[in-house]
Structure formats: structure tokens, C-alpha cells
Design an enzyme around this catalytic site. Structure first.
Site, PDB file in Angstrom:
ATOM      1  N   GLU A 115       0.801  -1.222   0.000  1.00  0.00           N
ATOM      2  CA  GLU A 115       0.000   0.000   0.000  1.00  0.00           C
ATOM      3  C   GLU A 115       0.834   1.273   0.000  1.00  0.00           C
ATOM      4  O   GLU A 115       0.508   2.241  -0.691  1.00  0.00           O
ATOM      5  CB  GLU A 115      -0.954  -0.002   1.201  1.00  0.00           C
ATOM      6  CG  GLU A 115      -2.142  -0.949   1.069  1.00  0.00           C
ATOM      7  CD  GLU A 115      -1.801  -2.397   1.363  1.00  0.00           C
ATOM      8  OE1 GLU A 115      -2.670  -3.255   1.182  1.00  0.00           O
ATOM      9  OE2 GLU A 115      -0.646  -2.656   1.776  1.00  0.00           O
TER      10      GLU A 115
ATOM     11  N   HIS B 242     -10.333  -5.989   9.617  1.00  0.00           N
ATOM     12  CA  HIS B 242     -10.965  -5.585   8.357  1.00  0.00           C
ATOM     13  C   HIS B 242     -12.240  -4.796   8.623  1.00  0.00           C
ATOM     14  O   HIS B 242     -13.105  -4.704   7.739  1.00  0.00           O
ATOM     15  CB  HIS B 242     -11.306  -6.809   7.501  1.00  0.00           C
ATOM     16  CG  HIS B 242     -10.111  -7.541   6.981  1.00  0.00           C
ATOM     17  ND1 HIS B 242      -9.356  -8.346   7.794  1.00  0.00           N
ATOM     18  CD2 HIS B 242      -9.534  -7.581   5.747  1.00  0.00           C
ATOM     19  CE1 HIS B 242      -8.359  -8.872   7.072  1.00  0.00           C
ATOM     20  NE2 HIS B 242      -8.453  -8.422   5.841  1.00  0.00           N
TER      21      HIS B 242
END
Length: 326
Positions: free
Chosen positions: A60, A129
Site C-alpha cells: 500500500e 478488516h
């Protein structure tokens, strides 16, 4: 008007902006060949090719940095982070480069960079998540932060973000991608600043954003039907900069406020809204504002515990009744 799902509205905005401007491109994990984890880039890889719809490694910080650099050079990247939890890994690029370069260059360098991040609690995805990071992004000077609660705004906010010269973080919700709603056939843009009154009322204002807008609207209907309480529902929508005037205007009319958020309460959106009310319209309040929020714990995986950890419309109803003494 056309009825479409949240993810379809995002896809339409992607497609229109990429067709309009060859400097617009998308990048992220599995957004190309697979069409995105939530389908929001379906078909774009075949239409625009691998130079404009880029499947990235699971890194990322690196691909966010590539996007930020491209934005500094005049491109308009749309970077998708697969889960908002993973944006922590890109925070150096987002905080120290995207948000600051315009100011550190004396205004000579712009960074028209868009980051799309799905977050929130979504059917047993576990604590790693299911983060709600609105307050983190709001705390970074130089960023704009918006969060669409409807397919209409999912389309309009992305369109506006792509054409904005500032870095914009768009926080979507993992439970809303299949939400259906009307989206105008004609091209339009949702402002990156300002609140929207979704339901006018006179007795209390329910401030909400993202998925909590649905709970607020459901609660408002129930309050009107069963308790003759007329609640105004305000979608905060643009979290940074926050619309102080719009927030105050609603409470000057209703004189009471409840803030509804899926996030934990400490240092959150609700805290900021209540601070604004205290500063802008303290003497207009007939009662201290209340907050409806998640428990201050990592989201459990167990389905029943997960459900118990986040708020719902019934809790909003209970808060309003407490506020009005009914």
C-alpha cells in the site's frame, strides 16, 4: 433517474472521468483483471488497458506513493485501498506527502490525488478488516475527507474528488456496495463541502454520516409514527472541512441534537460536531447533545457480538426519547 447499486454508481463515475480525461487512472490491489473486491472497477481494465487500470502488488505505501508522485506531475490518480485498515500502511505517503506538498512548496505544487477506502463493520470480517478511520483522516491537515451514504453521493462525490486539486479521501462502507438508490441520468457533482438535510424536522436533529444515515432515517420514521416526534436528519457527508454553519443552522431550528456514528466515541466525529454546537450555538440548545456510537472495542468476529458492538436505529430512538423526556 436510474436505480443502481452503490458500486455501480462508483463504477459509472470512474468510467466517465477516465473517458473524459486521459490523465485519470486507477490503481490498487485486484482492481484490474478481477474488477475490484467490491466490483467498483468492473470492466475498466478491458476498456482502458493495463496502463490506466493498474493491478498493484500488496504494498500500500509503495503504490500510494506512486499515485501521489503522479498527481504532483499533473495526473489524476484514483487509488483504491482494499480495506481501510490497510491504509495505515500508506499513511506516510498520505500524511507527509499528499497532504503537505502544496503548503511546503509555497503553493507551487498541487496534488489532485483521490484515495478510495472501504471500511466499517461488514458481516464477520474481523477486527483487522472492520476499522472506522474517519477521525484519523480528519486529523490530517491538508486532506479533504468525504463519505457517501447513497449511490447518488457515491457517484457525485467521486466525480468532484477527481476534479479537485486537493488530495481527497473517500470513505465508503463495505456493507453498502449492494445498496440500491436513484442516481440522475445526467452528469452531476456532489460538493466536497457542506451538509445535506435529508429529512426536515422541528423537534431534534439527528446528525449522521455513511451507514449511520440509514439508522437515523429509520429512527426518524419510527419516532414520527409512534411518538409524534419530528426529527430532522442531516447527512454530514463532508467530514473535512466540516460545515459548521450548516450544523448550527439545523440545531438553531430544532434546539436538540443526537449524533449517530458507527465509530467509537472517543475523539470522533460526534465529538467534533458537539464541539461545534458548543462554540456556535450553545444558547440555542434546550438540552445537552447526545451520542449514539459503537462500543470502544475492536470489532468481534462472532456475529452476535459484532452486532452488539455497533449501534442501530433502536438505540437512536432511545436516545431521542431520553433527550425529550418521552
Amino acid at each position: 433517474m436510474a436505480e443502481m447499486m452503490y458500486w455501480q454508481a462508483i463504477l459509472r463515475a470512474h468510467d466517465e472521468e477516465m473517458a473524459r480525461d486521459p490523465l485519470v487512472f486507477a490503481m490498487g490491489e485486484d482492481i484490474g483483471v478481477a474488477g475490484g473486491t467490491y466490483k467498483a472497477t468492473t470492466g475498466l481494465y478491458a476498456k482502458y488497458g493495463d496502463q490506466r487500470v493498474i493491478d498493484t502488488p500488496i504494498s500500500e505505501n509503495s503504490y500510494t506513493g506512486i499515485g501521489v508522485g503522479a498527481a504532483m506531475l499533473g495526473c489524476r490518480p484514483i487509488v483504491e485501498i482494499m480495506s481501510v485498515n490497510f491504509s495505515w500502511l500508506a499513511m506516510d505517503q498520505l500524511m507527509n506527502n499528499a497532504a503537505k506538498i502544496h503548503f511546503m512548496s509555497g503553493g507551487r505544487i498541487r496534488c489532485p490525488f483521490v484515495m478510495r477506502v472501504p471500511g466499517g463493520t461488514a458481516h464477520q470480517l474481523g477486527a483487522q478488516h472492520s476499522a472506522r478511520m474517519e477521525k484519523v483522516f480528519m486529523g490530517i491537515a491538508g486532506l479533504r475527507v468525504v463519505t457517501p451514504a447513497t449511490p447518488r453521493d457515491a457517484y457525485g462525490l467521486l466525480k468532484s474528488a477527481v476534479r479537485c486539486d486537493d488530495p481527497v479521501v473517500i470513505i465508503e462502507h463495505e456493507s453498502m456496495y449492494n445498496l440500491k438508490g436513484e442516481v440522475p441520468d445526467a452528469e452531476f457533482f456532489t460538493p466536497l463541502e457542506g451538509v445535506e438535510v435529508l429529512r426536515p424536522g422541528r423537534d431534534v436533529t439527528l446528525f449522521a454520516y455513511n451507514i449511520s444515515v440509514r439508522w437515523a432515517l429509520e429512527a426518524a420514521d419510527y419516532l414520527a409514527k409512534d411518538f409524534a416526534i419530528d426529527a430532522e436528519v442531516v447527512d454530514l457527508r463532508a467530514l473535512k472541512p466540516m460545515d459548521r454553519a450548516g450544523i448550527a443552522a439545523s440545531v438553531r431550528k430544532t434546539h436538540r441534537a443526537v449524533v449517530v456514528e458507527e465509530d467509537e466515541a472517543p475523539v470522533g466525529v460526534g465529538s467534533e460536531v458537539i464541539a461545534i454546537l458548543n462554540e456556535e450555538c450553545f444558547f440555542d440548545l434546550d438540552a445537552a447533545p447526545l451520542r449514539v456510537h459503537a462500543l470502544d472495542i475492536p470489532i468481534p468476529y462472532n456475529r452476535r457480538l459484532e452486532k452488539a458492538a455497533i449501534p442501530n436505529a433502536a438505540q437512536v430512538v432511545a436516545a431521542v426519547r431520553k433527550l425529550l423526556g418521552k
